[in-house]
Design a protein around this motif. Structure first.
Motif, PDB file in Angstrom:
ATOM      1  N   ILE A  94       0.874  -1.180   0.000  1.00 56.50           N
ATOM      2  CA  ILE A  94       0.000   0.000   0.000  1.00 56.50           C
ATOM      3  C   ILE A  94       0.903   1.220   0.000  1.00 56.50           C
ATOM      4  CG2 ILE A  94      -1.893   1.197   1.133  1.00 56.50           C
ATOM      5  CD1 ILE A  94      -2.581  -1.372   2.596  1.00 56.50           C
ATOM      6  N   ALA A  95       0.794   2.042  -1.037  1.00 62.88           N
ATOM      7  CA  ALA A  95       1.671   3.202  -1.222  1.00 62.88           C
ATOM      8  C   ALA A  95       0.890   4.481  -0.950  1.00 62.88           C
ATOM      9  CB  ALA A  95       2.225   3.209  -2.644  1.00 62.88           C
ATOM     10  N   PHE A  96       1.224   5.162   0.145  1.00 64.47           N
ATOM     11  CA  PHE A  96       0.577   6.417   0.504  1.00 64.47           C
ATOM     12  C   PHE A  96       1.448   7.591   0.035  1.00 64.47           C
ATOM     13  CE2 PHE A  96      -1.516   3.630   3.546  1.00 64.47           C
ATOM     14  CZ  PHE A  96      -2.806   4.145   3.605  1.00 64.47           C
ATOM     15  N   GLY A  97       0.928   8.370  -0.909  1.00 61.61           N
ATOM     16  CA  GLY A  97       1.633   9.566  -1.358  1.00 61.61           C
ATOM     17  C   GLY A  97       2.944   9.280  -2.056  1.00 61.61           C
ATOM     18  N   ILE A  98       3.015   8.183  -2.789  1.00 60.94           N
ATOM     19  CA  ILE A  98       4.222   7.786  -3.523  1.00 60.94           C
ATOM     20  C   ILE A  98       3.921   7.869  -5.013  1.00 60.94           C
ATOM     21  CG2 ILE A  98       5.835   5.916  -4.004  1.00 60.94           C
ATOM     22  CD1 ILE A  98       5.397   4.933  -1.156  1.00 60.94           C
ATOM     23  N   SER A  99       4.656   8.711  -5.710  1.00 63.63           N
ATOM     24  CA  SER A  99       4.374   8.900  -7.138  1.00 63.63           C
ATOM     25  C   SER A  99       4.835   7.724  -7.979  1.00 63.63           C
ATOM     26  CB  SER A  99       5.053  10.185  -7.639  1.00 63.63           C
ATOM     27  OG  SER A  99       6.464  10.081  -7.515  1.00 63.63           O
ATOM     28  N   GLY A 100       5.905   7.049  -7.541  1.00 66.46           N
ATOM     29  CA  GLY A 100       6.378   5.878  -8.280  1.00 66.46           C
ATOM     30  C   GLY A 100       7.598   6.150  -9.127  1.00 66.46           C
ATOM     31  N   ALA A 101       8.547   6.922  -8.611  1.00 63.53           N
ATOM     32  CA  ALA A 101       9.799   7.161  -9.330  1.00 63.53           C
ATOM     33  C   ALA A 101      10.534   5.843  -9.526  1.00 63.53           C
ATOM     34  CB  ALA A 101      10.679   8.149  -8.549  1.00 63.53           C
ATOM     35  N   SER A 102      11.318   5.765 -10.607  1.00 59.90           N
ATOM     36  CA  SER A 102      11.980   4.506 -10.960  1.00 59.90           C
ATOM     37  C   SER A 102      12.917   4.024  -9.864  1.00 59.90           C
ATOM     38  CB  SER A 102      12.740   4.668 -12.275  1.00 59.90           C
ATOM     39  OG  SER A 102      13.707   5.697 -12.172  1.00 59.90           O
ATOM     40  N   GLN A 103      13.537   4.953  -9.114  1.00 59.81           N
ATOM     41  CA  GLN A 103      14.433   4.541  -8.039  1.00 59.81           C
ATOM     42  C   GLN A 103      13.674   3.745  -6.967  1.00 59.81           C
ATOM     43  OE1 GLN A 103      14.627   5.480  -4.633  1.00 59.81           O
ATOM     44  NE2 GLN A 103      16.518   4.322  -4.306  1.00 59.81           N
ATOM     45  N   HIS A 104      12.433   4.122  -6.745  1.00 60.04           N
ATOM     46  CA  HIS A 104      11.620   3.423  -5.738  1.00 60.04           C
ATOM     47  C   HIS A 104      11.034   2.133  -6.306  1.00 60.04           C
ATOM     48  CE1 HIS A 104       9.001   2.949  -2.247  1.00 60.04           C
ATOM     49  NE2 HIS A 104       8.006   2.710  -3.082  1.00 60.04           N
ATOM     50  N   THR A 105      10.411   2.207  -7.463  1.00 63.78           N
ATOM     51  CA  THR A 105       9.750   1.018  -8.020  1.00 63.78           C
ATOM     52  C   THR A 105      10.751  -0.061  -8.407  1.00 63.78           C
ATOM     53  OG1 THR A 105       9.721   2.030 -10.231  1.00 63.78           O
ATOM     54  CG2 THR A 105       7.775   2.345  -8.853  1.00 63.78           C
ATOM     55  N   GLY A 106      12.022   0.337  -8.624  1.00 65.00           N
ATOM     56  CA  GLY A 106      13.050  -0.664  -8.918  1.00 65.00           C
ATOM     57  C   GLY A 106      13.293  -1.614  -7.764  1.00 65.00           C
ATOM     58  N   GLY A 107      12.849  -1.263  -6.553  1.00 69.64           N
ATOM     59  CA  GLY A 107      13.011  -2.141  -5.398  1.00 69.64           C
ATOM     60  C   GLY A 107      11.772  -2.911  -5.029  1.00 69.64           C
ATOM     61  N   LEU A 108      10.692  -2.786  -5.831  1.00 68.05           N
ATOM     62  CA  LEU A 108       9.422  -3.418  -5.453  1.00 68.05           C
ATOM     63  C   LEU A 108       9.339  -4.895  -5.809  1.00 68.05           C
ATOM     64  CD1 LEU A 108       6.647  -0.780  -6.242  1.00 68.05           C
ATOM     65  CD2 LEU A 108       7.805  -1.268  -4.079  1.00 68.05           C
ATOM     66  N   GLY A 109      10.168  -5.357  -6.731  1.00 65.49           N
ATOM     67  CA  GLY A 109      10.010  -6.739  -7.151  1.00 65.49           C
ATOM     68  C   GLY A 109       8.665  -6.924  -7.826  1.00 65.49           C
ATOM     69  N   SER A 110       7.935  -7.959  -7.413  1.00 62.44           N
ATOM     70  CA  SER A 110       6.627  -8.257  -8.024  1.00 62.44           C
ATOM     71  C   SER A 110       5.574  -8.489  -6.951  1.00 62.44           C
ATOM     72  CB  SER A 110       6.732  -9.482  -8.939  1.00 62.44           C
ATOM     73  OG  SER A 110       7.700  -9.293  -9.944  1.00 62.44           O
ATOM     74  N   PRO A 111       5.117  -7.413  -6.266  1.00 65.20           N
ATOM     75  CA  PRO A 111       4.043  -7.599  -5.287  1.00 65.20           C
ATOM     76  C   PRO A 111       2.803  -8.195  -5.940  1.00 65.20           C
ATOM     77  CG  PRO A 111       4.997  -5.392  -5.126  1.00 65.20           C
ATOM     78  CD  PRO A 111       5.542  -6.005  -6.377  1.00 65.20           C
ATOM     79  N   ARG A 112       2.109  -9.057  -5.221  1.00 66.52           N
ATOM     80  CA  ARG A 112       0.909  -9.672  -5.796  1.00 66.52           C
ATOM     81  C   ARG A 112      -0.204  -8.635  -5.963  1.00 66.52           C
ATOM     82  NH1 ARG A 112      -0.900 -15.453  -3.724  1.00 66.52           N
ATOM     83  NH2 ARG A 112       1.077 -15.823  -4.785  1.00 66.52           N
ATOM     84  N   HIS A 113      -0.317  -7.705  -5.000  1.00 69.83           N
ATOM     85  CA  HIS A 113      -1.327  -6.655  -5.078  1.00 69.83           C
ATOM     86  C   HIS A 113      -0.701  -5.321  -4.688  1.00 69.83           C
ATOM     87  CE1 HIS A 113      -4.422  -9.685  -5.566  1.00 69.83           C
ATOM     88  NE2 HIS A 113      -3.999 -10.287  -4.468  1.00 69.83           N
ATOM     89  N   ILE A 114      -1.048  -4.259  -5.402  1.00 72.80           N
ATOM     90  CA  ILE A 114      -0.585  -2.910  -5.075  1.00 72.80           C
ATOM     91  C   ILE A 114      -1.799  -1.998  -4.960  1.00 72.80           C
ATOM     92  CG2 ILE A 114       0.730  -0.891  -5.853  1.00 72.80           C
ATOM     93  CD1 ILE A 114       2.591  -2.746  -7.336  1.00 72.80           C
ATOM     94  N   ILE A 115      -1.861  -1.225  -3.866  1.00 70.57           N
ATOM     95  CA  ILE A 115      -2.877  -0.184  -3.700  1.00 70.57           C
ATOM     96  C   ILE A 115      -2.140   1.146  -3.636  1.00 70.57           C
ATOM     97  CG2 ILE A 115      -4.679   0.752  -2.210  1.00 70.57           C
ATOM     98  CD1 ILE A 115      -5.174  -2.093  -1.192  1.00 70.57           C
ATOM     99  N   SER A 116      -2.545   2.077  -4.485  1.00 66.54           N
ATOM    100  CA  SER A 116      -1.915   3.402  -4.520  1.00 66.54           C
ATOM    101  C   SER A 116      -2.907   4.446  -4.031  1.00 66.54           C
ATOM    102  CB  SER A 116      -1.461   3.743  -5.950  1.00 66.54           C
ATOM    103  OG  SER A 116      -1.007   5.077  -6.035  1.00 66.54           O
ATOM    104  N   VAL A 117      -2.449   5.302  -3.101  1.00 66.07           N
ATOM    105  CA  VAL A 117      -3.266   6.410  -2.595  1.00 66.07           C
ATOM    106  C   VAL A 117      -2.540   7.693  -2.963  1.00 66.07           C
ATOM    107  CG1 VAL A 117      -4.396   7.421  -0.598  1.00 66.07           C
ATOM    108  CG2 VAL A 117      -3.984   4.937  -0.666  1.00 66.07           C
ATOM    109  N   ASN A 118      -3.123   8.456  -3.900  1.00 67.19           N
ATOM    110  CA  ASN A 118      -2.424   9.626  -4.429  1.00 67.19           C
ATOM    111  C   ASN A 118      -3.444  10.572  -5.064  1.00 67.19           C
ATOM    112  OD1 ASN A 118      -0.447  11.294  -6.060  1.00 67.19           O
ATOM    113  ND2 ASN A 118       0.957   9.744  -5.244  1.00 67.19           N
ATOM    114  N   THR A 119      -3.155  11.864  -5.029  1.00 70.27           N
ATOM    115  CA  THR A 119      -4.061  12.816  -5.677  1.00 70.27           C
ATOM    116  C   THR A 119      -3.886  12.841  -7.182  1.00 70.27           C
ATOM    117  OG1 THR A 119      -2.427  14.564  -5.269  1.00 70.27           O
ATOM    118  CG2 THR A 119      -4.211  14.318  -3.650  1.00 70.27           C
ATOM    119  N   ASP A 120      -2.814  12.251  -7.696  1.00 65.74           N
ATOM    120  CA  ASP A 120      -2.522  12.251  -9.126  1.00 65.74           C
ATOM    121  C   ASP A 120      -2.939  10.922  -9.739  1.00 65.74           C
ATOM    122  OD1 ASP A 120      -1.572  12.428 -11.683  1.00 65.74           O
ATOM    123  OD2 ASP A 120       0.535  12.722 -11.135  1.00 65.74           O
TER     124      ASP A 120
END
Length: 337
Positions: free
Chosen positions: A276-302
């Protein structure tokens, strides 16, 4: 640097193939055990209490597996002589980078005169060249080192480093095979039990659920003290969801949360069931460490940010307001009769 060539005595396990060596506790496997098994070409030896049940749990990704019920209180010193004897013709032994694996691997390497490749995110046996090649994580993930050592060798594999494919046909090749592994008297630390870590402080790479926070939780101009309280709130919500708390590099660099909570290429590599990502835009530096989560929930105004586009469920709303509402709801449920 080449270790002294002091071969181990050969006994029950087949020669010529890598082998994962995993310590179980009451039938429970450490995080990353399936990844370690996959890196070892689907072959594993499970030790400890409930070893058979733990080996059965790996059948979906195992090609062959063995188990040795050595008991819950046998430390590495007690099982080491038997392992030295059993693993003599195994060219690559892979242990998980769990507390047990990090304890056992260097002892095993020293006892057999093998090289130790610690903290690997990838490790493989090059049969043609007779070497083990690995990528080793250093400086808390900020540096990746390419390394080689002559086979036979021992390695530890970090959890969350790779995805896991099912074994051919969807199940392993038959029942796990028992191995008689002697437990010798040894002057060593004894395991009296395993205490569960606080959920929010659990190692990120080992967590099945992760709640992450980014700069979107903290409006510009917010005082650092207020920002730290926001991330304390994130940790509290994570604990109530039985999840580990993580963050982006922006948050850890700003001091809003401890540096060991950073997720990304220069932080922890994760692969949870739920992120569950609160206020995370998803820059490549961050998503490069996510691997393959089975489910992703994003909470963002964008609604168009990379994290929301990647998510299974995107909630387009103020991340901090939703976090506060979730905290209140979880608190009400915790105190409900």
């Amino acid at each position: 640097m080449t270790p002294s060539s002091r071969p181990c005595a050969s006994r029950p396990l087949p020669a010529g193939q890598p082998l994962a060596v995993v310590q179980a506790h009451e039938g429970e496997l450490p995080a990353g055990a399936a990844e370690e098994l996959a890196e070892a070409r689907g072959r594993a030896l499970v030790l400890g209490s409930g070893a058979r049940d733990a080996a059965e749990a790996l059948r979906g990704v195992a090609v062959r597996s063995w188990y040795a019920p050595t008991g819950g209180r046998a430390g590495p010193g007690a099982v080491l002589p038997g392992l030295v004897d059993a693993l003599g013709e195994v060219p690559l032994v892979i242990c998980p980078a769990s507390p047990d694996g990090r304890d056992l691997a260097p002892r095993l390497a020293a006892a057999c005169g093998r090289a130790l490749l610690a903290g690997a995110i990838r490790v493989r046996l090059d049969d043609a060249r007779g070497v083990v090649a690995a990528e080793l994580e250093r400086w808390e993930g900020r540096v990746i080192v390419d390394a080689e050592a002559p086979a036979p060798a021992v390695a530890t594999l970090l959890p969350g480093a790779r995805t896991v494919a099912p074994a051919p046909g969807g199940v392993g090749a038959g029942e796990p095979v028992p191995v008689a592994l002697p437990v010798a008297p040894a002057h060593d630390a004894r395991s009296l039990g395993v205490a569960a870590a606080r959920p929010e402080a659990r190692e990120l790479g080992e967590a099945a659920r992760v709640v992450g926070g980014g700069a979107g939780l903290v409006p510009r101009g917010t005082a650092d003290s207020h920002a730290r309280r926001t991330f304390d709130l994130l940790a509290r919500v994570a604990a109530r969801l039985d999840a580990s708390a993580g963050a982006t590099r922006v948050a850890t660099d700003a001091g809003w949360i401890d540096p060991d909570r950073q997720i990304g290429i220069t932080g922890a590599m994760i692969g949870p069931e739920l992120y569950i990502a609160f206020g995370i835009s998803g820059a490549s530096q961050h998503t490069g460490g996510l691997g393959s989560p089975r489910h992703i929930i994003s909470v963002n105004t964008d609604p168009s940010c990379p994290m929301t586009r990647r998510a299974d469920l995107g909630l387009v709303t103020d991340a901090r307001a939703l976090l506060e509402a979730l905290d209140r709801r979880l608190a009400e449920e915790a105190h409900a009769p």
